[in-house]
Every structure is written in structure tokens, then in C-alpha cells.
Design a protein around this motif. Structure first.
Motif, PDB file in Angstrom:
ATOM      1  N   GLY A 300      -5.038 -12.515  -6.510  1.00  0.00           N
ATOM      2  CA  GLY A 300      -5.447 -13.426  -7.421  1.00  0.00           C
ATOM      3  C   GLY A 300      -6.906 -13.698  -7.741  1.00  0.00           C
ATOM      4  O   GLY A 300      -7.396 -13.512  -8.878  1.00  0.00           O
ATOM      5  N   ALA A 301      -7.622 -13.345  -6.564  1.00  0.00           N
ATOM      6  CA  ALA A 301      -9.116 -13.339  -6.587  1.00  0.00           C
ATOM      7  C   ALA A 301      -9.609 -11.932  -7.649  1.00  0.00           C
ATOM      8  O   ALA A 301     -10.504 -12.257  -8.297  1.00  0.00           O
ATOM      9  N   LYS A 302      -8.908 -11.002  -7.554  1.00  0.00           N
ATOM     10  CA  LYS A 302      -9.325  -9.867  -8.152  1.00  0.00           C
ATOM     11  C   LYS A 302      -9.169 -10.195  -9.577  1.00  0.00           C
ATOM     12  O   LYS A 302      -9.870  -9.643 -10.821  1.00  0.00           O
ATOM     13  N   ILE A 303      -8.130 -10.838  -9.940  1.00  0.00           N
ATOM     14  CA  ILE A 303      -7.701 -11.107 -11.653  1.00  0.00           C
ATOM     15  C   ILE A 303      -8.824 -11.996 -11.917  1.00  0.00           C
ATOM     16  O   ILE A 303      -9.495 -11.944 -12.970  1.00  0.00           O
ATOM     17  N   ARG A 304      -9.253 -13.151 -10.863  1.00  0.00           N
ATOM     18  CA  ARG A 304     -10.208 -14.209 -11.328  1.00  0.00           C
ATOM     19  C   ARG A 304     -11.473 -13.381 -11.741  1.00  0.00           C
ATOM     20  O   ARG A 304     -12.308 -13.999 -12.714  1.00  0.00           O
ATOM     21  N   ALA A 305     -11.848 -12.358 -10.834  1.00  0.00           N
ATOM     22  CA  ALA A 305     -13.083 -11.538 -11.161  1.00  0.00           C
ATOM     23  C   ALA A 305     -13.132 -10.745 -12.237  1.00  0.00           C
ATOM     24  O   ALA A 305     -14.329 -10.375 -12.879  1.00  0.00           O
ATOM     25  N   LEU A 306     -12.189 -10.824 -13.082  1.00  0.00           N
ATOM     26  CA  LEU A 306     -12.142  -9.886 -14.490  1.00  0.00           C
ATOM     27  C   LEU A 306     -12.624 -10.801 -15.359  1.00  0.00           C
ATOM     28  O   LEU A 306     -12.781 -10.297 -16.812  1.00  0.00           O
ATOM     29  N   PHE A 307     -12.645 -12.087 -15.490  1.00  0.00           N
ATOM     30  CA  PHE A 307     -12.996 -13.033 -16.418  1.00  0.00           C
ATOM     31  C   PHE A 307     -13.993 -13.847 -16.234  1.00  0.00           C
ATOM     32  O   PHE A 307     -14.092 -14.413 -15.093  1.00  0.00           O
ATOM     33  N   ASP A 308     -14.904 -14.432 -17.176  1.00  0.00           N
ATOM     34  CA  ASP A 308     -15.865 -15.412 -17.296  1.00  0.00           C
ATOM     35  C   ASP A 308     -14.846 -16.528 -17.852  1.00  0.00           C
ATOM     36  O   ASP A 308     -14.518 -16.673 -18.882  1.00  0.00           O
ATOM     37  N   GLN A 309     -14.719 -17.513 -16.673  1.00  0.00           N
ATOM     38  CA  GLN A 309     -13.797 -18.736 -17.212  1.00  0.00           C
ATOM     39  C   GLN A 309     -14.437 -19.771 -18.319  1.00  0.00           C
ATOM     40  O   GLN A 309     -13.617 -20.244 -18.796  1.00  0.00           O
ATOM     41  N   ASN A 310     -15.694 -19.403 -18.418  1.00  0.00           N
ATOM     42  CA  ASN A 310     -16.360 -20.320 -19.378  1.00  0.00           C
ATOM     43  C   ASN A 310     -16.506 -19.541 -20.798  1.00  0.00           C
ATOM     44  O   ASN A 310     -16.929 -20.021 -21.813  1.00  0.00           O
ATOM     45  N   ASN A 311     -16.037 -18.231 -20.773  1.00  0.00           N
ATOM     46  CA  ASN A 311     -16.110 -17.402 -21.980  1.00  0.00           C
ATOM     47  C   ASN A 311     -14.899 -16.541 -22.102  1.00  0.00           C
ATOM     48  O   ASN A 311     -15.069 -15.092 -22.169  1.00  0.00           O
ATOM     49  N   LEU A 312     -13.689 -17.055 -22.089  1.00  0.00           N
ATOM     50  CA  LEU A 312     -12.683 -16.276 -22.309  1.00  0.00           C
ATOM     51  C   LEU A 312     -12.082 -15.753 -23.497  1.00  0.00           C
ATOM     52  O   LEU A 312     -12.647 -16.290 -24.415  1.00  0.00           O
ATOM     53  N   PRO A 313     -11.417 -14.685 -23.486  1.00  0.00           N
ATOM     54  CA  PRO A 313     -10.784 -13.979 -24.624  1.00  0.00           C
ATOM     55  C   PRO A 313     -10.179 -15.194 -25.535  1.00  0.00           C
ATOM     56  O   PRO A 313      -9.413 -16.157 -24.887  1.00  0.00           O
ATOM     57  N   ARG A 314     -10.397 -15.125 -26.803  1.00  0.00           N
ATOM     58  CA  ARG A 314      -9.632 -16.209 -27.520  1.00  0.00           C
ATOM     59  C   ARG A 314      -8.179 -16.042 -27.404  1.00  0.00           C
ATOM     60  O   ARG A 314      -7.211 -16.843 -27.423  1.00  0.00           O
ATOM     61  N   ARG A 315      -7.493 -14.852 -27.495  1.00  0.00           N
ATOM     62  CA  ARG A 315      -6.142 -14.503 -27.740  1.00  0.00           C
ATOM     63  C   ARG A 315      -5.526 -14.314 -26.128  1.00  0.00           C
ATOM     64  O   ARG A 315      -6.162 -13.596 -25.532  1.00  0.00           O
ATOM     65  N   GLU A 316      -4.480 -14.928 -25.822  1.00  0.00           N
ATOM     66  CA  GLU A 316      -3.649 -14.918 -24.576  1.00  0.00           C
ATOM     67  C   GLU A 316      -3.328 -13.512 -24.423  1.00  0.00           C
ATOM     68  O   GLU A 316      -3.686 -12.998 -23.251  1.00  0.00           O
ATOM     69  N   GLN A 317      -2.892 -12.737 -25.366  1.00  0.00           N
ATOM     70  CA  GLN A 317      -2.598 -11.400 -25.246  1.00  0.00           C
ATOM     71  C   GLN A 317      -3.490 -10.631 -24.642  1.00  0.00           C
ATOM     72  O   GLN A 317      -3.302  -9.570 -23.987  1.00  0.00           O
ATOM     73  N   ALA A 318      -5.039 -10.797 -24.866  1.00  0.00           N
ATOM     74  CA  ALA A 318      -5.996  -9.811 -24.611  1.00  0.00           C
ATOM     75  C   ALA A 318      -6.273 -10.219 -23.055  1.00  0.00           C
ATOM     76  O   ALA A 318      -6.402  -9.284 -22.274  1.00  0.00           O
ATOM     77  N   ILE A 319      -6.016 -11.414 -22.678  1.00  0.00           N
ATOM     78  CA  ILE A 319      -6.002 -11.620 -21.236  1.00  0.00           C
ATOM     79  C   ILE A 319      -5.020 -10.884 -20.757  1.00  0.00           C
ATOM     80  O   ILE A 319      -5.088 -10.386 -19.613  1.00  0.00           O
ATOM     81  N   ARG A 320      -3.820 -11.141 -21.019  1.00  0.00           N
ATOM     82  CA  ARG A 320      -2.613 -10.436 -20.358  1.00  0.00           C
ATOM     83  C   ARG A 320      -2.810  -9.050 -20.274  1.00  0.00           C
ATOM     84  O   ARG A 320      -2.451  -8.220 -19.205  1.00  0.00           O
ATOM     85  N   ASN A 321      -3.266  -8.080 -21.520  1.00  0.00           N
ATOM     86  CA  ASN A 321      -3.634  -6.893 -21.613  1.00  0.00           C
ATOM     87  C   ASN A 321      -4.544  -6.261 -20.415  1.00  0.00           C
ATOM     88  O   ASN A 321      -4.549  -5.313 -19.869  1.00  0.00           O
ATOM     89  N   THR A 322      -5.696  -7.352 -20.170  1.00  0.00           N
ATOM     90  CA  THR A 322      -6.661  -6.838 -19.213  1.00  0.00           C
ATOM     91  C   THR A 322      -5.900  -7.097 -17.691  1.00  0.00           C
ATOM     92  O   THR A 322      -6.205  -5.914 -16.912  1.00  0.00           O
ATOM     93  N   ILE A 323      -5.323  -7.956 -17.467  1.00  0.00           N
ATOM     94  CA  ILE A 323      -4.544  -7.999 -15.950  1.00  0.00           C
ATOM     95  C   ILE A 323      -3.598  -6.848 -15.865  1.00  0.00           C
ATOM     96  O   ILE A 323      -3.562  -6.279 -14.777  1.00  0.00           O
ATOM     97  N   LYS A 324      -2.801  -6.569 -16.992  1.00  0.00           N
ATOM     98  CA  LYS A 324      -1.884  -5.341 -17.023  1.00  0.00           C
ATOM     99  C   LYS A 324      -2.570  -4.012 -16.618  1.00  0.00           C
ATOM    100  O   LYS A 324      -2.188  -3.115 -15.938  1.00  0.00           O
ATOM    101  N   SER A 325      -3.648  -3.998 -17.325  1.00  0.00           N
ATOM    102  CA  SER A 325      -4.229  -2.499 -17.050  1.00  0.00           C
ATOM    103  C   SER A 325      -4.870  -2.341 -15.590  1.00  0.00           C
ATOM    104  O   SER A 325      -5.152  -1.201 -15.255  1.00  0.00           O
ATOM    105  N   LYS A 326      -5.105  -3.424 -14.813  1.00  0.00           N
ATOM    106  CA  LYS A 326      -5.370  -3.342 -13.420  1.00  0.00           C
ATOM    107  C   LYS A 326      -4.269  -3.283 -12.602  1.00  0.00           C
ATOM    108  O   LYS A 326      -4.340  -3.418 -11.377  1.00  0.00           O
TER     109      LYS A 326
END
Length: 331
Positions: A300-326
Motif C-alpha cells: 500500500g505504501a507504493k500506492i501512496r507514493a504515487l499520489f499527492d494526497q493534497n492534490n489528487l486527480p479530480r476523477r476517481e477513474q484517473a486514480i484507478r488507472n494510475t494504480i492499475k498501470s503499476k
């Protein structure tokens, strides 16, 4: 902090899939974060029956033992109306098995308790529900009525005053003008009374021909279409709780572990990792692969490192796609 916390029960749904592990995690988080909670914790589980192809009840002895150790009561209930065809209906039918005339808070099982729930100033005479919601339903069709016409028809069907439900500071036909909740939590003074009306409204919306609903998708949105009507009928509303407590400092409806690591606060991560640490919980939860790999094995720490929690993508699908790509999308 209240000197004498009010007494109420808490209920979640568990069954023989990922929900049994989420229910165990919920129970562990409640005991960790709210040691002053004196009500009962029910894990409602559907019984085997004609509306299920397989036995949906919790049968894993390790899960059942761990729930008992956390002072959770497994509460079987019958699926008379929904069952496998609409598992979201579990939260409606489970209410009918809870103790009558005892205030309750229902939570979706994919929730963590992250603060002292006894400090939440529930007014159980005025029901409320989660406002952590987007305008997911209804979706007006090209030739059908707009949001106003659809919601107005539903209020009229059940003899409810439509105008008093509106937030008139919001524009006509904008979804926030209309009473709409996420069914991730809701509360009232009696689960039987609330559940019976919820079931009546949901069945009517599903089964009757209401012309304004032509073309509207009720799977999975039926529970969220009926819930505002039920809450309004009992005098509740969007102002039933102060902001920032449930879906805030006291609870987190995380939905899926990859999303939890991507976007929730450091405090939520700390609570999650603290409550899975005791061996009596850990040895059971490691049977659930996403939790084992993301939480116990640290991915889970690897997922957390992919994002700035204070500046997340507006769309959840973008978050999902980034996680899936890894290759880290586990559910």
C-alpha cells in the motif's frame, strides 16, 4: 466529550466473501478507536435461502471466532425480497432483524472507525445519512423529465412534501438541490420502523411503473434512490449531523484498499495498520489477499507514493488507472 455517552447499536453486513474480512476489520477499528462505546455491534449476515444460489452466511470458523473476541454479535437475517439479485438490499432487510426501539447506526462494511464514535451528537429522532456523495442518480434521458421532475414524482408517489426537501440555494435541476445521500451510513431511533419503510419504498420504486423513472438505472442505485425519501418521511435531512465527524475524523468509508492508500489521511493509514497488527486479527485477515498484500506486506505504501494526497486527480477513474498501470490494483 460527553460525560454520559448515549446508548445505541451499530450494524454492518457480513457474508462469505470479502465482506466477512471487512466486517472483522470494522470491528477491530471500532474497539481500537472507540473503547467507550457501550452499545452492541451486530454483524448481520444473510441466511441461506431461495434468493441465494449459495450459502451467503459467514461460515469461516476463524472469522467467527475473531468477531466473538471483538465482542461482535453475528446476527442472521432472512432475504425475503432481494438476496443475490440485488445484494445492496442486504442493508435494508438486515434492519428488520435488529432490536426494536433501540437507536442504531448502520455502516457499510468497507468503513473504518477512526475516532471516538461516542462523541458524535446523534439526534436519533431525526435520521440522517452520508453526504459523501456525487450526483450518481438519476440520469435524465433525452426525452424524459429532468432531475426536478423525477424527484418530484417520487415524493408525490409516497405522499411526501417535495418543496421542503429542496436546498433552494442550488440551481434548478442541479443534483445538489435535491435530497440525496450515500447509503454508506444512516441512523434512526428504531431499525424496524426505518427498515420497514425503506423496504416498502424500495420495492415500490423497483416494481411499480412510475413513468418518470423510465430509462433510469436502479442497479445499483435503488438503495440510494429510496433512502432520501425515507429520511425525509421521518423528518430528517442533510443537516442531521455536524460536518467533519462521520466521513471525517470519526469514520472513513474507504470502499477499496487501493483507494484508501491513494487518497485517505495519514491518520486513517495509521489506524488501519494499528488495528491489523494484533496476531488474533492479523492471522485471519491475511486470508484476504488485497489486505494481505497491501497492508500486511506493505505494498500500500507504493500506492501512496504515487499520489499527492493534497492534490489528487479530480476523477476517481484517473486514480484507478494510475494504480492499475503499476500492477497494484487489488480488490
Amino acid at each position: 466529550m460527553q460525560a454520559n455517552p448515549q446508548k445505541f447499536n451499530i450494524a454492518v453486513v457480513g457474508q462469505s466473501n470479502r465482506l466477512q474480512y471487512e466486517a472483522l476489520l470494522f470491528a477491530a477499528s471500532l474497539r481500537h478507536s472507540s473503547p467507550r462505546f457501550e452499545g452492541k455491534l451486530f454483524v448481520a449476515t444473510p441466511k441461506s435461502g431461495p434468493r441465494w444460489n449459495q450459502n451467503p452466511s459467514i461460515q469461516d470458523e476463524d472469522v467467527l471466532k475473531a468477531l466473538t473476541q471483538l465482542d461482535a454479535e453475528v446476527l442472521p437475517f432472512d432475504s425475503h425480497v432481494f438476496g443475490e439479485s440485488y445484494p445492496y438490499g442486504n442493508k435494508i432487510e438486515a434492519l428488520l432483524a435488529l432490536p426494536e426501539n433501540e437507536p442504531f447506526v448502520f455502516f457499510d462494511t468497507d468503513t473504518l472507525i477512526t475516532g471516538d464514535i461516542t462523541t458524535v451528537p446523534f439526534d436519533f429522532d431525526r435520521p440522517g445519512a452520508s453526504l459523501k456523495v456525487e450526483g450518481t442518480w438519476p440520469k435524465p434521458t433525452l426525452y424524459g423529465p429532468g432531475l426536478d421532475g423525477i424527484w418530484r414524482a417520487l415524493y408525490q408517489r409516497f405522499g411526501l412534501d417535495f418543496e421542503s426537501s429542496l436546498d433552494v440555494s442550488q440551481p434548478h435541476d442541479y443534483w445538489r438541490r435535491y435530497l440525496y445521500f450515500n447509503a454508506g451510513y444512516f441512523f434512526y431511533k428504531c431499525p424496524r420502523v426505518f427498515g420497514e419503510r425503506y423496504l416498502d419504498y424500495a420495492k415500490a420504486i423497483r416494481d411499480e411503473h412510475i413513468p418518470e423513472l423510465t430509462g433510469q438505472n436502479l442497479d445499483p442505485w435503488l438503495d440510494q434512490a429510496a433512502l432520501p425519501l425515507v429520511i425525509h418521511s421521518f423528518g430528517g435531512g442533510r443537516d442531521a449531523l455536524p460536518e467533519g465527524l462521520l466521513d471525517g475524523s470519526v469514520s472513513c468509508h474507504y470502499r477499496l484498499f487501493p483507494l484508501l492508500y491513494a487518497r485517505e489521511s495519514d491518520h486513517v493509514i495509521d489506524v488501519l495498520e494499528a488495528v491489523v497488527a494484533p496476531n488474533k486479527v492479523k492471522k485471519v485477515l491475511k486470508q484476504y489477499d488485497p489486505l494481505k498484500k497491501l497492508v500486511l506486506q506493505g505494498k500500500g505504501a507504493k500506492i501512496r507514493a504515487l499520489f499527492d494526497q493534497n492534490n489528487l486527480p479530480r476523477r476517481e477513474q484517473a486514480i484507478r488507472n494510475t494504480i492499475k498501470s503499476k500492477g497494484l490494483w487489488l480488490r
